[in-house]
Structure formats: structure tokens, C-alpha cells
Design a protein around this motif. Structure first.
Motif, PDB file in Angstrom:
ATOM      1  N   LEU A 185       0.961  -1.160   0.146  1.00 33.60           N
ATOM      2  CA  LEU A 185       0.015   0.059  -0.108  1.00 33.60           C
ATOM      3  C   LEU A 185       0.974   1.193   0.027  1.00 33.60           C
ATOM      4  CD1 LEU A 185      -2.609   1.628   0.246  1.00 33.60           C
ATOM      5  CD2 LEU A 185      -2.563   1.330   2.860  1.00 33.60           C
ATOM      6  N   SER A 186       0.762   1.935  -1.055  1.00 33.02           N
ATOM      7  CA  SER A 186       1.552   3.100  -1.148  1.00 33.02           C
ATOM      8  C   SER A 186       0.576   4.525  -1.151  1.00 33.02           C
ATOM      9  CB  SER A 186       2.490   3.264  -2.234  1.00 33.02           C
ATOM     10  OG  SER A 186       1.789   3.144  -3.545  1.00 33.02           O
ATOM     11  N   VAL A 187       1.016   5.631  -0.473  1.00 29.47           N
ATOM     12  CA  VAL A 187       0.113   6.750  -0.759  1.00 29.47           C
ATOM     13  C   VAL A 187       1.066   7.908  -1.233  1.00 29.47           C
ATOM     14  CG1 VAL A 187      -0.962   8.499   0.538  1.00 29.47           C
ATOM     15  CG2 VAL A 187      -0.966   5.954   1.309  1.00 29.47           C
ATOM     16  N   SER A 188       0.543   8.729  -2.214  1.00 28.90           N
ATOM     17  CA  SER A 188       1.113   9.705  -2.710  1.00 28.90           C
ATOM     18  C   SER A 188       0.126  10.891  -2.908  1.00 28.90           C
ATOM     19  CB  SER A 188       1.789   9.442  -4.240  1.00 28.90           C
ATOM     20  OG  SER A 188       0.773   8.980  -5.058  1.00 28.90           O
ATOM     21  N   GLY A 189       0.851  12.317  -3.119  1.00 30.16           N
ATOM     22  CA  GLY A 189       0.187  13.113  -3.281  1.00 30.16           C
ATOM     23  C   GLY A 189      -0.768  13.753  -1.890  1.00 30.16           C
ATOM     24  N   PHE A 190      -0.465  12.980  -0.725  1.00 28.73           N
ATOM     25  CA  PHE A 190      -1.361  13.174   0.312  1.00 28.73           C
ATOM     26  C   PHE A 190      -1.181  14.464   1.003  1.00 28.73           C
ATOM     27  CE2 PHE A 190      -2.310  12.554   4.885  1.00 28.73           C
ATOM     28  CZ  PHE A 190      -3.677  11.889   4.724  1.00 28.73           C
ATOM     29  N   ASN A 191      -2.353  15.354   1.112  1.00 23.71           N
ATOM     30  CA  ASN A 191      -2.444  16.515   1.681  1.00 23.71           C
ATOM     31  C   ASN A 191      -3.630  16.665   2.428  1.00 23.71           C
ATOM     32  OD1 ASN A 191      -1.588  19.209   2.170  1.00 23.71           O
ATOM     33  ND2 ASN A 191      -3.314  19.817   0.596  1.00 23.71           N
ATOM     34  N   ILE A 192      -3.588  17.553   3.544  1.00 28.07           N
ATOM     35  CA  ILE A 192      -4.788  17.752   4.564  1.00 28.07           C
ATOM     36  C   ILE A 192      -4.728  19.374   4.550  1.00 28.07           C
ATOM     37  CG2 ILE A 192      -3.831  17.381   6.479  1.00 28.07           C
ATOM     38  CD1 ILE A 192      -6.659  16.545   7.525  1.00 28.07           C
ATOM     39  N   SER A 193      -5.867  20.021   4.094  1.00 29.17           N
ATOM     40  CA  SER A 193      -6.070  21.543   4.385  1.00 29.17           C
ATOM     41  C   SER A 193      -7.591  21.768   4.416  1.00 29.17           C
ATOM     42  CB  SER A 193      -5.686  22.099   3.181  1.00 29.17           C
ATOM     43  OG  SER A 193      -5.658  23.345   3.313  1.00 29.17           O
ATOM     44  N   SER A 194      -7.770  22.613   5.584  1.00 28.59           N
ATOM     45  CA  SER A 194      -9.093  23.242   5.814  1.00 28.59           C
ATOM     46  C   SER A 194     -10.290  21.908   5.983  1.00 28.59           C
ATOM     47  CB  SER A 194      -9.627  24.083   4.685  1.00 28.59           C
ATOM     48  OG  SER A 194      -8.634  25.301   4.668  1.00 28.59           O
ATOM     49  N   SER A 195      -9.777  20.842   6.629  1.00 25.74           N
ATOM     50  CA  SER A 195     -10.467  19.586   6.718  1.00 25.74           C
ATOM     51  C   SER A 195     -10.994  18.819   5.558  1.00 25.74           C
ATOM     52  CB  SER A 195     -11.834  20.227   7.486  1.00 25.74           C
ATOM     53  OG  SER A 195     -11.592  20.775   8.654  1.00 25.74           O
TER      54      SER A 195
ATOM     55  N   SER B 121      -6.808  15.150   0.417  1.00 27.13           N
ATOM     56  CA  SER B 121      -6.648  14.830  -1.092  1.00 27.13           C
ATOM     57  C   SER B 121      -5.502  13.648  -1.021  1.00 27.13           C
ATOM     58  CB  SER B 121      -6.132  16.093  -1.974  1.00 27.13           C
ATOM     59  OG  SER B 121      -7.168  16.888  -1.996  1.00 27.13           O
ATOM     60  N   GLY B 122      -5.336  12.879  -1.855  1.00 28.09           N
ATOM     61  CA  GLY B 122      -4.245  11.846  -2.080  1.00 28.09           C
ATOM     62  C   GLY B 122      -4.413  10.611  -2.953  1.00 28.09           C
ATOM     63  N   ASN B 123      -3.634   9.951  -3.348  1.00 31.40           N
ATOM     64  CA  ASN B 123      -3.664   8.807  -4.037  1.00 31.40           C
ATOM     65  C   ASN B 123      -3.209   7.445  -3.375  1.00 31.40           C
ATOM     66  OD1 ASN B 123      -4.264  10.300  -6.691  1.00 31.40           O
ATOM     67  ND2 ASN B 123      -2.344  10.992  -6.150  1.00 31.40           N
ATOM     68  N   TRP B 124      -3.948   6.409  -3.416  1.00 30.31           N
ATOM     69  CA  TRP B 124      -3.620   5.151  -2.760  1.00 30.31           C
ATOM     70  C   TRP B 124      -3.588   4.018  -3.891  1.00 30.31           C
ATOM     71  CZ3 TRP B 124      -6.588   9.104  -0.745  1.00 30.31           C
ATOM     72  CH2 TRP B 124      -6.566   9.457   0.525  1.00 30.31           C
ATOM     73  N   ASP B 125      -2.397   3.363  -3.787  1.00 36.21           N
ATOM     74  CA  ASP B 125      -2.001   2.431  -4.498  1.00 36.21           C
ATOM     75  C   ASP B 125      -2.137   0.997  -3.709  1.00 36.21           C
ATOM     76  OD1 ASP B 125      -1.510   0.409  -6.561  1.00 36.21           O
ATOM     77  OD2 ASP B 125       0.296   1.601  -7.402  1.00 36.21           O
ATOM     78  N   VAL B 126      -3.249   0.383  -4.046  1.00 40.75           N
ATOM     79  CA  VAL B 126      -3.368  -1.066  -3.108  1.00 40.75           C
ATOM     80  C   VAL B 126      -2.933  -2.230  -3.943  1.00 40.75           C
ATOM     81  CG1 VAL B 126      -4.656  -2.247  -1.353  1.00 40.75           C
ATOM     82  CG2 VAL B 126      -4.839   0.261  -1.705  1.00 40.75           C
ATOM     83  N   GLN B 127      -2.301  -3.175  -3.440  1.00 42.00           N
ATOM     84  CA  GLN B 127      -1.957  -4.739  -4.175  1.00 42.00           C
ATOM     85  C   GLN B 127      -2.531  -5.627  -3.251  1.00 42.00           C
ATOM     86  OE1 GLN B 127      -0.835  -5.167  -7.259  1.00 42.00           O
ATOM     87  NE2 GLN B 127       0.183  -3.261  -7.863  1.00 42.00           N
TER      88      GLN B 127
END
Length: 238
Positions: free
Chosen positions: A91-101, A104-110
Motif C-alpha cells: 500500500l503506497s500513498v502519494s500526493g497526500f495533503n490535508i487542508s481546511s478539513s 486529497s491523495g492517491n492510494w495504490d493497493v496491491q
């Protein structure tokens, strides 16, 4: 003086002779006792055809249910159906960001999906994968259906994207866990499956897969991270 050797006749002095009751009946004879038919209890019994039909119909239905249940039980003993096994290999996460509740992000699950059955193939007719933070849905995606043969292991990949998903009160918790160096996510899979062996096939069933508490190493100054602790087994229910 009376002769003591003379035979006594008539009634003693003072005795009143009873009167006959023949005068009370018109013909001088008492009436016959009530007539009872001794064959009343031996009269023939006539059954109701409709009641007989209902009883026979109910008996036939019960017999059919018993026979069908016995056949299904024998099939189950022969085939021994077992539910598939799911593991999260990576499981990898990229582009993870949190702002004003908003997250955003991308999850790649194998996933590694294994069919443990020796005689049954598994058909995954409809598959949906989703990622959650606790109970907050971040992203969901429909995956292509596939067939899995007996004693087979299949690699399944799910790419999930979240774009400014509102998480309300969970935003502070995510930020706090990110500061500590890891954030945990829950990945779920919902699928409609069929088990088949030659001409025999079982009815469609809903299979639920939960891969919970998957820790991903994401620091506060990074938007990328990978699964911590290696491969994880998921809980599967049908």
C-alpha cells in the motif's frame, strides 16, 4: 269356632289389594322402551376429498424439502466450499495533503487473492474497493470482474483517488498522527461472487473484505508513504 286344619285362602284382614295400572295405558300395555340403533357407530365414514388433497400436498412439499436439503448437504460435503483469502501485499500513498478539513491523495493497493478450493472456481462478478479513515469514506472505485480457478492466487490492484474530501472532525486527528510519523487507513472490498463446479453453481453471494488499521508512514513534511509492517491479512465474510 274355626277349623284349624282348613287351608287359608284370600287376603288377610285389613290388606288392600293393589290396583292394576292397565287402565292408565290406552291399549292396556306399557309403552316400548326407547329404540337405540346399535349400528350407528359402525356406519361407513365418508372422507372429504379436498381435505385429503391438502394433506397429500403438504406431505409432498415436506418430502421435497427434505430431499432437496439432503442433496444440498451431500453436495456441500463433496465440494466443501471455502471462502477466498485476501492479503494486502503493498500500500503506497502519494500526493497526500490535508487542508481546511479536506483530504486529497492517491492510494495504490496491491491485493493477493487466493482461492483455497480444490473443486470450485470463483467468479467475481462485481467488485468495489474503497479506502477510509476510520469511518470516513475517502475514495471508492469499481474494479474489473474476473474469474479465479481452483487453488489459484491472483494479483488484484486498486488505485483510489481522493480530491478535497471533507472529513470534518477527523482532520485534526489525521494531522496529529501525521506528526507522529504514520497514518492508519482502512481498505474495504465489496464483491458479488459465485462458486461453480462444472454444471453445478451456487447462488450469488455478497462477499465483504476488511483490511483494517493499515499503517502508512507519512511524515508531516512529506506527501508520500508506504505500508508499515509488511503484508497484512484481511478479514473475509460471505
Amino acid at each position: 269356632m274355626a277349623d284349624p286344619t282348613r287351608t287359608a285362602t284370600g287376603y288377610p284382614s285389613g290388606y288392600t289389594q293393589p290396583q292394576s295400572n292397565t287402565a292408565q295405558y290406552p291399549n292396556g300395555y306399557p309403552p316400548q322402551p326407547p329404540y337405540y340403533n346399535q349400528n350407528a357407530y359402525n356406519a361407513p365414514y365418508y372422507s372429504n376429498p379436498r381435505a385429503n388433497f391438502i394433506r397429500r400436498f403438504i406431505g409432498m412439499m415436506i418430502a421435497l424439502f427434505i430431499i432437496a436439503g439432503t442433496i444440498l448437504f451431500i453436495i456441500w460435503l463433496v465440494l466443501r466450499p471455502r471462502i477466498p483469502q485476501f492479503h494486502v501485499d503493498s500500500l503506497s500513498v502519494s500526493g497526500f495533503n490535508i487542508s481546511s478539513s479536506q483530504v486529497s491523495g492517491n492510494w495504490d493497493v496491491q491485493f493477493a487473492v487466493r482461492n483455497p478450493n480444490k473443486k470450485l472456481s470463483v467468479y467475481y462478478d462485481h467488485i468495489e474497493a474503497s479506502v477510509y479513515y476510520r469511518n470516513a469514506l475517502l475514495s471508492q472505485k469499481t474494479l474489473p470482474p474476473f474469474k479465479q480457478g481452483t487453488k489459484n492466487q491472483t494479483a488484484l490492484r486498486a488505485t483510489l483517488v481522493a480530491d478535497s474530501i471533507y472529513v470534518d472532525g477527523d482532520a485534526n486527528d489525521i494531522a496529529a498522527h501525521r506528526t507522529s510519523g504514520s497514518v492508519s487507513f482502512n481498505v474495504r472490498v465489496l464483491s458479488i461472487v459465485r462458486f461453480k463446479d462444472g454444471a453445478w453453481r451456487a447462488r450469488r453471494r455478497v462477499m465483504r473484505v476488511l483490511c483494517g488499521n493499515l499503517g502508512v508512514g507519512i511524515s508531516s513534511n512529506s506527501s508520500r508513504g508506504n505500508l508499515l509492517g509488511g503484508s497484512r491479512q484481511c478479514r473475509v465474510g460471505v
